[in-house]
Motif scaffolding. Structure first.
Motif, mmCIF file in Angstrom:
data_model
loop_
_atom_site.group_PDB
_atom_site.id
_atom_site.type_symbol
_atom_site.label_atom_id
_atom_site.label_comp_id
_atom_site.label_asym_id
_atom_site.label_seq_id
_atom_site.Cartn_x
_atom_site.Cartn_y
_atom_site.Cartn_z
ATOM 1 N N SER A 21 -0.153 2.004 -6.285
ATOM 2 C CA SER A 21 0.675 2.955 -7.022
ATOM 3 C C SER A 21 -0.244 4.113 -7.391
ATOM 4 O O SER A 21 -1.401 4.130 -6.993
ATOM 5 C CB SER A 21 1.273 2.308 -8.281
ATOM 6 O OG SER A 21 0.276 2.123 -9.261
ATOM 7 N N SER A 22 0.239 5.039 -8.183
ATOM 8 C CA SER A 22 -0.600 6.179 -8.564
ATOM 9 C C SER A 22 -1.694 5.803 -9.562
ATOM 10 O O SER A 22 -2.601 6.578 -9.810
ATOM 11 C CB SER A 22 0.256 7.309 -9.141
ATOM 12 O OG SER A 22 0.918 6.854 -10.307
ATOM 13 N N THR A 23 -1.637 4.590 -10.112
ATOM 14 C CA THR A 23 -2.650 4.154 -11.082
ATOM 15 C C THR A 23 -3.311 2.818 -10.718
ATOM 16 O O THR A 23 -4.321 2.463 -11.289
ATOM 17 C CB THR A 23 -2.045 4.005 -12.492
ATOM 18 O OG1 THR A 23 -1.001 3.035 -12.453
ATOM 19 C CG2 THR A 23 -1.515 5.330 -13.006
ATOM 20 N N ASP A 47 -8.338 11.873 3.003
ATOM 21 C CA ASP A 47 -7.170 11.374 2.266
ATOM 22 C C ASP A 47 -7.425 9.992 1.665
ATOM 23 O O ASP A 47 -6.503 9.273 1.316
ATOM 24 C CB ASP A 47 -5.943 11.341 3.177
ATOM 25 C CG ASP A 47 -6.135 10.440 4.387
ATOM 26 O OD1 ASP A 47 -7.286 10.025 4.659
ATOM 27 O OD2 ASP A 47 -5.128 10.157 5.070
ATOM 28 N N LYS A 48 -8.717 9.645 1.525
ATOM 29 C CA LYS A 48 -9.082 8.335 0.968
ATOM 30 C C LYS A 48 -9.842 8.507 -0.343
ATOM 31 O O LYS A 48 -10.461 9.529 -0.586
ATOM 32 C CB LYS A 48 -9.933 7.551 1.962
ATOM 33 C CG LYS A 48 -9.157 7.212 3.229
ATOM 34 C CD LYS A 48 -9.984 6.393 4.166
ATOM 35 C CE LYS A 48 -9.145 6.057 5.392
ATOM 36 N NZ LYS A 48 -9.862 5.204 6.303
ATOM 37 N N ILE A 49 -9.782 7.466 -1.161
ATOM 38 C CA ILE A 49 -10.452 7.470 -2.460
ATOM 39 C C ILE A 49 -11.450 6.311 -2.484
ATOM 40 O O ILE A 49 -11.161 5.229 -1.965
ATOM 41 C CB ILE A 49 -9.416 7.379 -3.605
ATOM 42 C CG1 ILE A 49 -10.083 7.527 -4.970
ATOM 43 C CG2 ILE A 49 -8.587 6.140 -3.516
ATOM 44 C CD1 ILE A 49 -9.094 7.745 -6.112
ATOM 45 N N TYR A 50 -12.620 6.564 -3.066
ATOM 46 C CA TYR A 50 -13.704 5.582 -3.059
ATOM 47 C C TYR A 50 -14.238 5.359 -4.462
ATOM 48 O O TYR A 50 -14.220 6.265 -5.289
ATOM 49 C CB TYR A 50 -14.852 6.068 -2.164
ATOM 50 C CG TYR A 50 -14.468 6.148 -0.712
ATOM 51 C CD1 TYR A 50 -14.662 5.066 0.136
ATOM 52 C CD2 TYR A 50 -13.893 7.304 -0.181
ATOM 53 C CE1 TYR A 50 -14.301 5.132 1.474
ATOM 54 C CE2 TYR A 50 -13.529 7.371 1.143
ATOM 55 C CZ TYR A 50 -13.734 6.288 1.975
ATOM 56 O OH TYR A 50 -13.378 6.355 3.291
ATOM 57 N N LEU A 51 -14.760 4.153 -4.696
ATOM 58 C CA LEU A 51 -15.391 3.791 -5.956
ATOM 59 C C LEU A 51 -16.826 3.398 -5.668
ATOM 60 O O LEU A 51 -17.092 2.597 -4.775
ATOM 61 C CB LEU A 51 -14.657 2.612 -6.609
ATOM 62 C CG LEU A 51 -15.251 2.072 -7.906
ATOM 63 C CD1 LEU A 51 -15.206 3.125 -9.015
ATOM 64 C CD2 LEU A 51 -14.530 0.809 -8.332
ATOM 65 N N GLN A 82 0.849 -1.183 0.000
ATOM 66 C CA GLN A 82 0.000 0.000 0.000
ATOM 67 C C GLN A 82 0.890 1.241 0.000
ATOM 68 O O GLN A 82 1.928 1.266 0.645
ATOM 69 C CB GLN A 82 -0.886 0.023 1.238
ATOM 70 C CG GLN A 82 -1.812 -1.158 1.311
ATOM 71 C CD GLN A 82 -2.690 -1.129 2.558
ATOM 72 O OE1 GLN A 82 -3.049 -0.067 3.034
ATOM 73 N NE2 GLN A 82 -3.022 -2.287 3.074
ATOM 74 N N VAL A 83 0.472 2.246 -0.758
ATOM 75 C CA VAL A 83 1.216 3.502 -0.808
ATOM 76 C C VAL A 83 0.273 4.650 -0.465
ATOM 77 O O VAL A 83 -0.949 4.499 -0.491
ATOM 78 C CB VAL A 83 1.857 3.744 -2.198
ATOM 79 C CG1 VAL A 83 2.846 2.651 -2.533
ATOM 80 C CG2 VAL A 83 0.806 3.848 -3.280
ATOM 81 N N THR A 84 0.849 5.790 -0.154
ATOM 82 C CA THR A 84 0.074 7.002 0.116
ATOM 83 C C THR A 84 0.196 7.916 -1.093
ATOM 84 O O THR A 84 1.299 8.146 -1.589
ATOM 85 C CB THR A 84 0.613 7.724 1.372
ATOM 86 O OG1 THR A 84 0.558 6.806 2.470
ATOM 87 C CG2 THR A 84 -0.204 8.950 1.694
ATOM 88 N N LEU A 85 -0.948 8.420 -1.573
ATOM 89 C CA LEU A 85 -0.952 9.308 -2.730
ATOM 90 C C LEU A 85 -1.193 10.747 -2.298
ATOM 91 O O LEU A 85 -1.902 10.999 -1.331
ATOM 92 C CB LEU A 85 -2.039 8.886 -3.721
ATOM 93 C CG LEU A 85 -1.927 7.480 -4.297
ATOM 94 C CD1 LEU A 85 -3.079 7.202 -5.244
ATOM 95 C CD2 LEU A 85 -0.598 7.288 -5.007
ATOM 96 N N SER A 86 -0.614 11.681 -3.043
ATOM 97 C CA SER A 86 -0.810 13.099 -2.757
ATOM 98 C C SER A 86 -2.241 13.504 -3.092
ATOM 99 O O SER A 86 -2.916 12.855 -3.891
ATOM 100 C CB SER A 86 0.165 13.947 -3.571
ATOM 101 O OG SER A 86 -0.201 13.909 -4.941
#
Length: 130
Positions: free
Chosen positions: A97-99, A79-83, A49-53
């Protein structure tokens, strides 16, 4: 509801069928089987797991449309992303990763790159465009 997971090259897998409108129980059963039979790479803690800006996260958010007019929404909360698919509950995307992303409760990989999203779940691929 039904789900199937196979590790063709290892001879591992399971088919789970439940009489319910909620998939939660199905995935709990799947996780228990994965743990008991040590399915490789199944659990989120085995994945990097990585942290994204915030900038990268913001560039990914938006609506994505797949064939059959399935509408996916990528949203940011803190700071989280959801689908989210149509009226289904939102699922947190865990960045590798970033993608590249995965969802802890599902055996899936999501790639978002240059306005296109690819969802790979149990061998099925869905593509959607921003």
């Amino acid at each position: 509801k039904a789900d199937a997971v196979f590790y063709k090259n290892l001879g591992l897998g399971a088919v789970i069928m439940i009489n319910s409108n909620s998939g939660e129980l199905m995935f709990e059963i799947e996780r228990a089987i994965a743990k008991e039979y040590a399915w490789p790479g199944y659990f989120a803690d085995e994945k990097k797991q990585v942290t994204l800006s915030k900038g990268i996260l913001k560039s990914l958010q938006g609506s994505y449309l797949a064939k059959g007019n399935a509408k996916y929404e990528v949203a940011i909360a803190g700071d989280k992303i959801y689908l989210k698919l149509d009226s289904q509950p939102a699922l947190e995307l865990i960045p590798q990763s970033s993608t590249q992303f995965f969802i802890k409760s599902l055996n899936s990989t999501i790639t978002i790159n240059k306005g296109e999203m690819t969802i790979l779940q149990n061998g099925n691929e869905t593509k959607a465009k921003k």
